[in-house]
Design a protein around this motif. Sequence first.
Motif, PDB file in Angstrom:
ATOM      1  N   CYS A 361       0.870  -1.175   0.000  1.00  0.00           N
ATOM      2  CA  CYS A 361       0.000   0.000   0.000  1.00  0.00           C
ATOM      3  C   CYS A 361       0.909   1.227   0.000  1.00  0.00           C
ATOM      4  O   CYS A 361       1.783   1.357   0.854  1.00  0.00           O
ATOM      5  N   ILE A 362       0.697   2.091  -0.967  1.00  0.00           N
ATOM      6  CA  ILE A 362       1.626   3.206  -1.139  1.00  0.00           C
ATOM      7  C   ILE A 362       0.874   4.538  -1.166  1.00  0.00           C
ATOM      8  O   ILE A 362      -0.066   4.707  -1.946  1.00  0.00           O
ATOM      9  N   HIS A 363       1.305   5.442  -0.307  1.00  0.00           N
ATOM     10  CA  HIS A 363       0.741   6.788  -0.379  1.00  0.00           C
ATOM     11  C   HIS A 363       1.612   7.633  -1.302  1.00  0.00           C
ATOM     12  O   HIS A 363       2.759   7.913  -0.992  1.00  0.00           O
ATOM     13  N   VAL A 364       1.066   8.027  -2.430  1.00  0.00           N
ATOM     14  CA  VAL A 364       1.774   8.901  -3.370  1.00  0.00           C
ATOM     15  C   VAL A 364       1.301  10.321  -3.074  1.00  0.00           C
ATOM     16  O   VAL A 364       0.176  10.693  -3.406  1.00  0.00           O
ATOM     17  N   ASP A 365       2.133  11.088  -2.401  1.00  0.00           N
ATOM     18  CA  ASP A 365       1.680  12.397  -1.920  1.00  0.00           C
ATOM     19  C   ASP A 365       2.093  13.525  -2.866  1.00  0.00           C
ATOM     20  O   ASP A 365       2.882  13.322  -3.785  1.00  0.00           O
ATOM     21  N   PHE A 366       1.523  14.699  -2.623  1.00  0.00           N
ATOM     22  CA  PHE A 366       1.875  15.868  -3.447  1.00  0.00           C
ATOM     23  C   PHE A 366       1.669  17.144  -2.641  1.00  0.00           C
ATOM     24  O   PHE A 366       0.920  17.148  -1.656  1.00  0.00           O
ATOM     25  N   GLY A 367       2.355  18.213  -3.078  1.00  0.00           N
ATOM     26  CA  GLY A 367       2.331  19.481  -2.336  1.00  0.00           C
ATOM     27  C   GLY A 367       1.113  20.344  -2.646  1.00  0.00           C
ATOM     28  O   GLY A 367       0.175  19.907  -3.305  1.00  0.00           O
ATOM     29  N   TYR A 368       1.170  21.567  -2.172  1.00  0.00           N
ATOM     30  CA  TYR A 368       0.069  22.517  -2.371  1.00  0.00           C
ATOM     31  C   TYR A 368       0.206  23.253  -3.694  1.00  0.00           C
ATOM     32  O   TYR A 368       1.291  23.341  -4.253  1.00  0.00           O
ATOM     33  N   VAL A 369      -0.906  23.820  -4.154  1.00  0.00           N
ATOM     34  CA  VAL A 369      -0.853  24.734  -5.284  1.00  0.00           C
ATOM     35  C   VAL A 369      -0.898  26.142  -4.701  1.00  0.00           C
ATOM     36  O   VAL A 369      -1.756  26.440  -3.866  1.00  0.00           O
ATOM     37  N   ARG A 370       0.049  26.965  -5.079  1.00  0.00           N
ATOM     38  CA  ARG A 370       0.058  28.345  -4.574  1.00  0.00           C
ATOM     39  C   ARG A 370      -0.257  29.306  -5.726  1.00  0.00           C
ATOM     40  O   ARG A 370       0.236  29.124  -6.835  1.00  0.00           O
ATOM     41  N   ILE A 426      -2.719  20.745 -16.827  1.00  0.00           N
ATOM     42  CA  ILE A 426      -2.255  19.407 -16.428  1.00  0.00           C
ATOM     43  C   ILE A 426      -0.728  19.360 -16.481  1.00  0.00           C
ATOM     44  O   ILE A 426      -0.065  18.887 -15.559  1.00  0.00           O
ATOM     45  N   PHE A 427      -0.178  19.896 -17.553  1.00  0.00           N
ATOM     46  CA  PHE A 427       1.275  19.893 -17.743  1.00  0.00           C
ATOM     47  C   PHE A 427       1.967  20.622 -16.589  1.00  0.00           C
ATOM     48  O   PHE A 427       2.943  20.136 -16.015  1.00  0.00           O
ATOM     49  N   ALA A 428       1.414  21.784 -16.227  1.00  0.00           N
ATOM     50  CA  ALA A 428       2.029  22.572 -15.146  1.00  0.00           C
ATOM     51  C   ALA A 428       1.985  21.809 -13.821  1.00  0.00           C
ATOM     52  O   ALA A 428       2.919  21.866 -13.029  1.00  0.00           O
ATOM     53  N   PHE A 429       0.897  21.094 -13.590  1.00  0.00           N
ATOM     54  CA  PHE A 429       0.777  20.345 -12.336  1.00  0.00           C
ATOM     55  C   PHE A 429       1.751  19.174 -12.289  1.00  0.00           C
ATOM     56  O   PHE A 429       2.135  18.725 -11.214  1.00  0.00           O
TER      57      PHE A 429
END
Length: 572
Positions: A361-370, A426-429
Motif C-alpha cells: 500500500c503506497i501513499h503517493v503524496d503531493f504538495g500545495y498549489v500556490r 495538467i502539464f504545469a501540475f
Amino acid sequence: MDYKSIILNQLNIACESLGTQAGVIEVPPNPEMGDVAFPCFGLAKALRKAPPLIAKDVATAIEQNPTVEFSNTVQKVVVIGGYVNFFIKKDALVSGVINEIETKGDDYGKSDIGNNKTVLVEFSSPNIAKPFHVGHLVSTALGSSIERIYSHLGYDTVKINHIGDWGTQFGKLISAYKRWGDRSVIEQDPINELLKIYVQFHKEAELHPELEDEARHYFKLLEEGDSEITQLWQFFVKASLTEFNRMYDLLGISFDSYAGESFYTDKMPEIVDILREKNLLEESEGAQVVRFEDDNMPPCIILKSDGTTIYATRDIAAAVYRKRHYDFYKNIYVVGTPQTLHFKQVFSVIDKMGFDWADNCIHVDFGYVRFPDKSMSTRHGDVILLEDLLKMSIAKTKEIILESSTSKELDDIDSVAEKIGVGAIIFAFLKNSRERDIIFTWDDILDFEGESGPYVQYAYARGKSILRRAEDNNDCDETSDVYMPMTEEFELAKLLNDYESVVLEAANKNQPCIITRYTLQVAASFNKFYNTCNIMKSVGQTRKMRLKLTQAMCTVIKSALNLIGVDVVEKM
Ligand code: ARG
C-alpha cells in the motif's frame, strides 16, 4: 536500440579477462566526450593499478575481442584519464531508432514488464456536497497519469474514485436541508447551494448547540438505513456526481470504480472484530484506539466514544476489501501531503493485523498549489474552483491563438483552445517533483516558448505541419546521396531511444514529472534539429531520413503526452 546494454556486455567480457568485474556506466558531461563513459576508479583497489592504466587495459581488451553487436554499434573507444569512453555509430543509431519507432508505431516504448499484475490507483476522491478544489485536480491529474504509466507497462490497472460520501457531516447537511433546502434550487447549482446551507448550519449551531444533536440523530438514521433520510443522501450524492463528471469529461478522465466511503460501512464491524481478537484495541477517553510502538505516531482512532466509526476505519476496511476483491500487486493512494500521517497510521494498523501486503500500500503524496496572483481568488474566497480555472485557461489560450498568424488555418479553434488550455494546466501540475509546491501563474503556464504544455504541443504540431507539406511536394530521389546524420539529428534520436527507460523510471518512482520533463527535452531537441538541418530543402536519402525522424518525434511526443493526460493538436 539498447546500446547501453551492448556496451555493458562488452565491458563485462573485457573486465572478466582482466580478472575483475565491470561496474556502472555513466553519461559523459558533454557529447564531445562520447556517448557512454566507464569510470575505472572502482577497480583500482582490486587490480592494484592506477585508474588511467586500467582504462587502457580495458580499452585494449575490448579492441582485441569485440562482439559483433559491439562492432555494429560503437564507432570508437577512447581513454580519457581514468575513463573509457565510447562513441556510438551515429547512422546506425539514428536509423535503428527510426526503424523501431516506425515498426512499433503507437506501441513504441510499451513493455510487458507488468505481466498483467494488478495495480490499483485511487485518485481524485472529492467530497459530496463540497467544492471540487484545486487539490483534487492535482490528485486527478497525477493519479490518471500514474495509471496510464502502469497500464503502458503491461499492468492491469483499476482506477478508483474514493468519493467522500459518508461521515457525520451528512447529518448536518440533512438537518440544514430540512430547514432551508429547496430541491429545485439545489438541482440548478448543487454544490454551491449545498455548501451554502451547510455553512448556514454551522452559523446557526453556534447560537443553538442543540442543532448538533439533531444532526447526530440524522446521521444515526442514515447509518441505520432509514428510507427517507437515505433518499435525501442519495439526492446529494447524485447531484454532486453530475457536477464532478462535467470536470472529468473536460479532462478526458474516467473511473472503473466509484466505491466511496459509504461502500465500506457494512464492512467495518469485521475490521473491529479482528482488531479486538488480536488485542489491538485499547480504550482512550471512551474511544477505541490502536497504539503504536513509535512514540512519534499518535494512536489511530477506530471507534469514537459514541461508537461511530471514522475516516481511518473506513480506509482500513477499504484496503482489506480491495485486497480480497482485486488481489492487488500495488495499492496506490494519490492524496496530498497533509494526509501523510493518516496513511502511515492506516498502513501500520493493517500491518499489525498481520496482513503482509501492508507494504504494497503506497501513499503517493503531493504538495500545495500556490497562487501568487491575487486575482485568482474567486467568489469562494480562498477556494479556486477547478471549473473556473479550466475555463479561464481555455479562454486565455483562445486569445493567444487568435493573435497568432496561423490562427486562420484552424477550422476548429474552440477544440484546439480546449486541448491546449486544459493540457497547459495538467502539464504545469505534473512538471516538477510532486512533493514540491506548485506555483501557479498564467505567465508560466501559457508561455508558448517556456517550459510549458503549449511549447511541447507546438513541437508536435510543427512536426506534423512539416510532414503535411512534404507530402504535398514529394520529390525525393532516395538514391542520390548517402545519409550522414548531423549532431542534432543524433542527439534527438538518442533521446527518442531513451523513451522506454524514462517510462520505467517514472513508474518506479511514481513520478510523472520524469515523463513531463522528458517531453520538454524532446521538444527542445527537435527545435534544434529543425533550426539546424533544413528538412524541406534537403534532398534524397537525407530528406527521407529527416522526415522519418520528424515522424518518430511526433510518435514519441504523442505517446508521452498521452501518458501525462495531455492531448496533441495537429495544427495550432
Ligand atoms: N475525500 C478526501 C479529501 O477530499 C480524500 C480521500 C483520500 N483517500 C482515502 N482513501 N482516504 O480529503
